[in-house]
Design a protein around this motif. Structure first.
Motif, PDB file in Angstrom:
ATOM      1  N   TYR A   1     -66.625  33.090 -67.679  1.00 29.20           N
ATOM      2  CA  TYR A   1     -65.300  32.867 -68.240  1.00 29.20           C
ATOM      3  C   TYR A   1     -64.516  34.173 -68.271  1.00 29.20           C
ATOM      4  CZ  TYR A   1     -61.914  31.734 -71.947  1.00 29.20           C
ATOM      5  OH  TYR A   1     -60.783  31.574 -72.677  1.00 29.20           O
ATOM      6  N   MET A   2     -64.976  35.133 -69.048  1.00 31.01           N
ATOM      7  CA  MET A   2     -64.234  36.382 -69.192  1.00 31.01           C
ATOM      8  C   MET A   2     -64.328  37.264 -67.946  1.00 31.01           C
ATOM      9  SD  MET A   2     -62.495  36.280 -71.864  1.00 31.01           S
ATOM     10  CE  MET A   2     -61.899  37.949 -71.885  1.00 31.01           C
ATOM     11  N   GLU A   3     -65.506  37.363 -67.347  1.00 29.92           N
ATOM     12  CA  GLU A   3     -65.653  38.181 -66.127  1.00 29.92           C
ATOM     13  C   GLU A   3     -64.766  37.631 -65.016  1.00 29.92           C
ATOM     14  OE1 GLU A   3     -67.890  40.788 -65.165  1.00 29.92           O
ATOM     15  OE2 GLU A   3     -68.612  41.106 -67.199  1.00 29.92           O
ATOM     16  N   GLY A   4     -64.727  36.322 -64.879  1.00 30.99           N
ATOM     17  CA  GLY A   4     -63.870  35.697 -63.875  1.00 30.99           C
ATOM     18  C   GLY A   4     -62.403  35.967 -64.152  1.00 30.99           C
ATOM     19  N   LEU A   5     -62.017  35.917 -65.423  1.00 29.55           N
ATOM     20  CA  LEU A   5     -60.639  36.219 -65.800  1.00 29.55           C
ATOM     21  C   LEU A   5     -60.290  37.666 -65.484  1.00 29.55           C
ATOM     22  CD1 LEU A   5     -57.965  35.435 -67.110  1.00 29.55           C
ATOM     23  CD2 LEU A   5     -58.998  36.008 -69.328  1.00 29.55           C
ATOM     24  N   ILE A   6     -61.194  38.575 -65.788  1.00 29.68           N
ATOM     25  CA  ILE A   6     -60.961  39.997 -65.504  1.00 29.68           C
ATOM     26  C   ILE A   6     -60.765  40.205 -64.004  1.00 29.68           C
ATOM     27  CG2 ILE A   6     -62.071  42.270 -65.481  1.00 29.68           C
ATOM     28  CD1 ILE A   6     -63.354  41.382 -68.228  1.00 29.68           C
ATOM     29  N   HIS A   7     -61.596  39.569 -63.200  1.00 34.26           N
ATOM     30  CA  HIS A   7     -61.467  39.698 -61.750  1.00 34.26           C
ATOM     31  C   HIS A   7     -60.190  39.027 -61.243  1.00 34.26           C
ATOM     32  CE1 HIS A   7     -65.148  41.657 -60.279  1.00 34.26           C
ATOM     33  NE2 HIS A   7     -65.576  41.334 -61.485  1.00 34.26           N
ATOM     34  N   TYR A   8     -59.808  37.923 -61.857  1.00 36.50           N
ATOM     35  CA  TYR A   8     -58.563  37.253 -61.475  1.00 36.50           C
ATOM     36  C   TYR A   8     -57.367  38.185 -61.705  1.00 36.50           C
ATOM     37  CZ  TYR A   8     -54.456  34.310 -61.691  1.00 36.50           C
ATOM     38  OH  TYR A   8     -53.201  33.803 -61.495  1.00 36.50           O
ATOM     39  N   VAL A   9     -57.351  38.845 -62.847  1.00 36.95           N
ATOM     40  CA  VAL A   9     -56.242  39.737 -63.189  1.00 36.95           C
ATOM     41  C   VAL A   9     -56.282  41.019 -62.365  1.00 36.95           C
ATOM     42  CG1 VAL A   9     -55.262  41.145 -65.053  1.00 36.95           C
ATOM     43  CG2 VAL A   9     -55.993  38.805 -65.521  1.00 36.95           C
ATOM     44  N   ALA A  10     -57.477  41.538 -62.122  1.00 35.51           N
ATOM     45  CA  ALA A  10     -57.628  42.858 -61.498  1.00 35.51           C
ATOM     46  C   ALA A  10     -57.484  42.860 -59.987  1.00 35.51           C
ATOM     47  CB  ALA A  10     -58.972  43.459 -61.873  1.00 35.51           C
ATOM     48  N   GLN A  11     -57.836  41.771 -59.322  1.00 38.66           N
ATOM     49  CA  GLN A  11     -57.802  41.811 -57.864  1.00 38.66           C
ATOM     50  C   GLN A  11     -57.297  40.495 -57.277  1.00 38.66           C
ATOM     51  OE1 GLN A  11     -62.051  41.210 -56.195  1.00 38.66           O
ATOM     52  NE2 GLN A  11     -62.288  42.755 -57.789  1.00 38.66           N
ATOM     53  N   ASP A  12     -56.604  40.627 -56.181  1.00 41.94           N
ATOM     54  CA  ASP A  12     -56.099  39.454 -55.482  1.00 41.94           C
ATOM     55  C   ASP A  12     -57.243  38.707 -54.815  1.00 41.94           C
ATOM     56  OD1 ASP A  12     -53.446  39.992 -56.134  1.00 41.94           O
ATOM     57  OD2 ASP A  12     -53.130  41.203 -54.335  1.00 41.94           O
ATOM     58  N   TRP A  13     -57.046  37.425 -54.644  1.00 42.45           N
ATOM     59  CA  TRP A  13     -57.996  36.580 -53.926  1.00 42.45           C
ATOM     60  C   TRP A  13     -57.993  37.015 -52.471  1.00 42.45           C
ATOM     61  CZ3 TRP A  13     -61.655  33.613 -55.664  1.00 42.45           C
ATOM     62  CH2 TRP A  13     -62.213  32.605 -54.856  1.00 42.45           C
ATOM     63  N   ASN A  14     -59.161  37.094 -51.850  1.00 45.60           N
ATOM     64  CA  ASN A  14     -59.209  37.566 -50.473  1.00 45.60           C
ATOM     65  C   ASN A  14     -60.030  36.619 -49.601  1.00 45.60           C
ATOM     66  OD1 ASN A  14     -62.048  38.371 -50.555  1.00 45.60           O
ATOM     67  ND2 ASN A  14     -61.371  40.081 -51.838  1.00 45.60           N
ATOM     68  N   VAL A  15     -60.043  36.887 -48.319  1.00 35.33           N
ATOM     69  CA  VAL A  15     -60.713  36.025 -47.342  1.00 35.33           C
ATOM     70  C   VAL A  15     -62.221  35.968 -47.595  1.00 35.33           C
ATOM     71  CG1 VAL A  15     -61.232  35.747 -44.881  1.00 35.33           C
ATOM     72  CG2 VAL A  15     -58.948  36.415 -45.596  1.00 35.33           C
ATOM     73  N   THR A  16     -62.814  37.091 -47.946  1.00 38.55           N
ATOM     74  CA  THR A  16     -64.249  37.122 -48.208  1.00 38.55           C
ATOM     75  C   THR A  16     -64.606  36.201 -49.375  1.00 38.55           C
ATOM     76  OG1 THR A  16     -64.348  39.406 -47.412  1.00 38.55           O
ATOM     77  CG2 THR A  16     -66.206  38.634 -48.751  1.00 38.55           C
ATOM     78  N   GLN A  17     -63.825  36.267 -50.451  1.00 36.87           N
ATOM     79  CA  GLN A  17     -64.062  35.393 -51.599  1.00 36.87           C
ATOM     80  C   GLN A  17     -63.856  33.931 -51.213  1.00 36.87           C
ATOM     81  OE1 GLN A  17     -61.144  37.440 -53.956  1.00 36.87           O
ATOM     82  NE2 GLN A  17     -62.698  38.133 -55.402  1.00 36.87           N
ATOM     83  N   HIS A  18     -62.813  33.677 -50.461  1.00 36.57           N
ATOM     84  CA  HIS A  18     -62.509  32.309 -50.028  1.00 36.57           C
ATOM     85  C   HIS A  18     -63.673  31.728 -49.216  1.00 36.57           C
ATOM     86  CE1 HIS A  18     -59.914  28.934 -48.920  1.00 36.57           C
ATOM     87  NE2 HIS A  18     -60.427  29.061 -47.699  1.00 36.57           N
ATOM     88  N   GLU A  19     -64.190  32.500 -48.292  1.00 29.78           N
ATOM     89  CA  GLU A  19     -65.288  32.033 -47.447  1.00 29.78           C
ATOM     90  C   GLU A  19     -66.565  31.829 -48.248  1.00 29.78           C
ATOM     91  OE1 GLU A  19     -65.324  30.861 -44.282  1.00 29.78           O
ATOM     92  OE2 GLU A  19     -63.169  31.001 -44.615  1.00 29.78           O
ATOM     93  N   ARG A  20     -66.842  32.721 -49.201  1.00 28.49           N
ATOM     94  CA  ARG A  20     -68.032  32.553 -50.057  1.00 28.49           C
ATOM     95  C   ARG A  20     -67.892  31.308 -50.933  1.00 28.49           C
ATOM     96  NH1 ARG A  20     -72.321  31.195 -51.261  1.00 28.49           N
ATOM     97  NH2 ARG A  20     -73.387  31.932 -53.127  1.00 28.49           N
ATOM     98  N   LEU A  21     -66.690  31.075 -51.451  1.00 29.24           N
ATOM     99  CA  LEU A  21     -66.453  29.876 -52.255  1.00 29.24           C
ATOM    100  C   LEU A  21     -66.628  28.624 -51.396  1.00 29.24           C
ATOM    101  CD1 LEU A  21     -65.568  28.751 -55.041  1.00 29.24           C
ATOM    102  CD2 LEU A  21     -63.249  28.695 -54.100  1.00 29.24           C
ATOM    103  N   ARG A  22     -66.074  28.641 -50.208  1.00 29.58           N
ATOM    104  CA  ARG A  22     -66.195  27.496 -49.294  1.00 29.58           C
ATOM    105  C   ARG A  22     -67.662  27.198 -49.005  1.00 29.58           C
ATOM    106  NH1 ARG A  22     -66.795  26.213 -44.125  1.00 29.58           N
ATOM    107  NH2 ARG A  22     -66.872  28.302 -43.269  1.00 29.58           N
TER     108      ARG A  22
END
Length: 101
Positions: A1-22
């Protein structure tokens, strides 16, 4: 919850994250939040906050955090602002990404 929020605020979503989520969605690794590794939990949390901002607007994020702080209960923030509990939100997030991928 909080770690995800911190990462959401601190860094833009990128292709690497998108591919790992997919990959995690298609392999059904991210179906149950309580079984995630720390690294995957941060990724999924980031994605969840991104999903909330896209579906409900960025002001919903601030409202969820405010209500959560006032009531000292995360669940109440989601219920009051989004009209659904966290478990329902998880299911909605997962189904959205299943259709997307």
């Amino acid at each position: 919850y909080m770690e995800g929020l911190i990462h959401y605020v601190a860094q833009d979503w990128n292709v690497t994250q998108h591919e790992r989520l997919r990959e995690g969605i298609l392999d059904e690794q991210f179906e149950h939040f309580n079984a995630l590794s720390k690294e995957d939990a941060v990724l999924v949390g980031h994605s969840l906050w991104k999903y909330i901002a896209e579906q409900y607007g960025k002001e919903a994020l601030a409202n969820i955090l405010y209500i959560t702080r006032v009531n000292k209960n995360m669940e109440s923030g989601f219920l009051f602002v989004l009209g659904q509990d966290f478990e329902s939100l998880q299911e909605q997030w997962y189904q959205y990404h299943q259709r997307l991928f």
